[in-house]
Design an enzyme around this catalytic site. Structure first.
Site: not given
Ligand code: AKB
Length: 315
Positions: A8, A10-12, A34, A36, A52, A141, A145
């Site tokens: 990842g 190329l991500g933030q 990445d 891409r 990938d 999410y 996590k």
């Molecule tokens: C999101 O908002 O999904 C992320 C995080 C806080 O994990 N920036």
């Protein structure tokens, strides 16, 4: 010298972490990957491969070919995207993580993956959220996590893998935009302040969340990975934060530099619901005690830097 593989990239986070690690460990020692390929310093200033993270065999081959001793696994969907596509989020976030853990175990690599304030939920204490507390998130999410944190601990205890992680708050940066996160308003607001002098927030007034400026997040990853393992009581994952804020606070700070800046609201019920299920402010004292976490940017100093950098970037 570490030999690092980053997914990842190329991500933030990745786009800035790769540059910082290449400076610290030498460009050739940090293999960026990445899904891409784009023209970017990450793909141009050191080794880069398309990967990938669902392809565990290719991940293993790339890590082996590079002689990697450190895995930084960043590829994942953020909270709002995950909530819109929960099955995809489970498959990608957990499948990619399992591949990265397995490759790290097979090749005996040090391992890092980020967790998030999203690993907490509505039954977690909201203010000064402790390091060790209730974690019953109500988002996909968050489920990913918490599972990731538990898997990190499992691989450490069961296989002796050197797993480490950080519970990141919203990360604010000017290089690469985040995508699909709940805290993204805190990045968008600076772009729109420069571009239009006004911003319509999808997160409501008075909704507090933790945030941190990207240079502090990058330093935190490097410091944690360099930390003496005998000092680590925790591993997966440490609370880290630099500030707790809500939209009006950012607007007030921006108005010190752009007095006419206007903030209005068009609240997105999905992202607002996610934000309300997360803490107002978390307690980072375990990170401070165990490996010296020490963020340097406040809302005030971050705002000065963001506006300066974005003025140059956006012309
Ligand atoms: C999101 O908002 O999904 C992320 C995080 C806080 O994990 N920036």
């Amino acid at each position: 010298m570490k030999k690092v593989i980053v997914t990842g990239a190329l991500g933030q986070i990745g786009s800035e972490l790769v540059t910082a690690m290449r400076k610290q460990y030498g460009a050739d020692n940090v293999l960026a990957t990445d899904i891409r390929h784009i023209d970017h310093p990450v793909t141009q200033e050191g080794p880069f491969e398309v990967l990938d993270v669902m392809d565990g065999e290719r991940m293993a081959a790339l890590a082996k070919g590079h002689g990697a001793d450190t895995m930084i696994h960043l590829a994942a969907l953020l909270s709002a995207t995950a909530e819109a596509n929960p099955l995809l989020a489970w498959n990608l976030n957990m499948g990619g993580l399992m591949n990265a853990l397995e490759v790290s175990k097979e090749q005996n690599m040090q391992f890092f993956t980020p967790s998030s304030i999203g690993a907490f939920g509505p039954s977690t204490p909201k203010d000064g959220t402790p390091q060790d507390t209730i974690q019953r998130p109500t988002t996909m999410y968050g489920v990913n996590k918490v599972s990731g944190e538990l898997l990190g601990d499992y691989y450490f205890h069961k296989f002796g893998l050197d797993t480490r992680g950080l519970r990141f708050p919203g990360l604010i940066s000017y290089e690469v935009l985040p995508g699909g996160g709940t805290t993204d308003y805190a990045v968008d607001i600076y772009y729109k302040a420069i571009e239009e002098g006004a911003y319509t927030s999808f997160i409501n007034k008075g909704t507090y969340m933790d945030m941190m400026y990207m240079p502090d997040a990058i330093q935190a990853i490097i410091d944690l990975m360099e930390a003496d393992p005998t000092k680590l009581v925790h591993r997966n994952s440490f609370n880290v934060t630099a500030m707790s804020m809500e939209p009006e606070m950012v607007a007030a700070e921006i108005r010190k530099h752009i007095p006419t800046f206007e903030l209005s609201y068009h609240v997105d019920p999905i992202r607002q619901g996610i934000a309300e299920s997360w803490p107002n402010s978390i307690d980072a004292s375990a990170a401070k005690q165990e490996w010296g976490f020490n963020p340097t940017y406040s809302l005030e100093t971050m705002t000065v830097d963001m506006l300066e950098k974005l003025k140059v970037k956006l012309g």
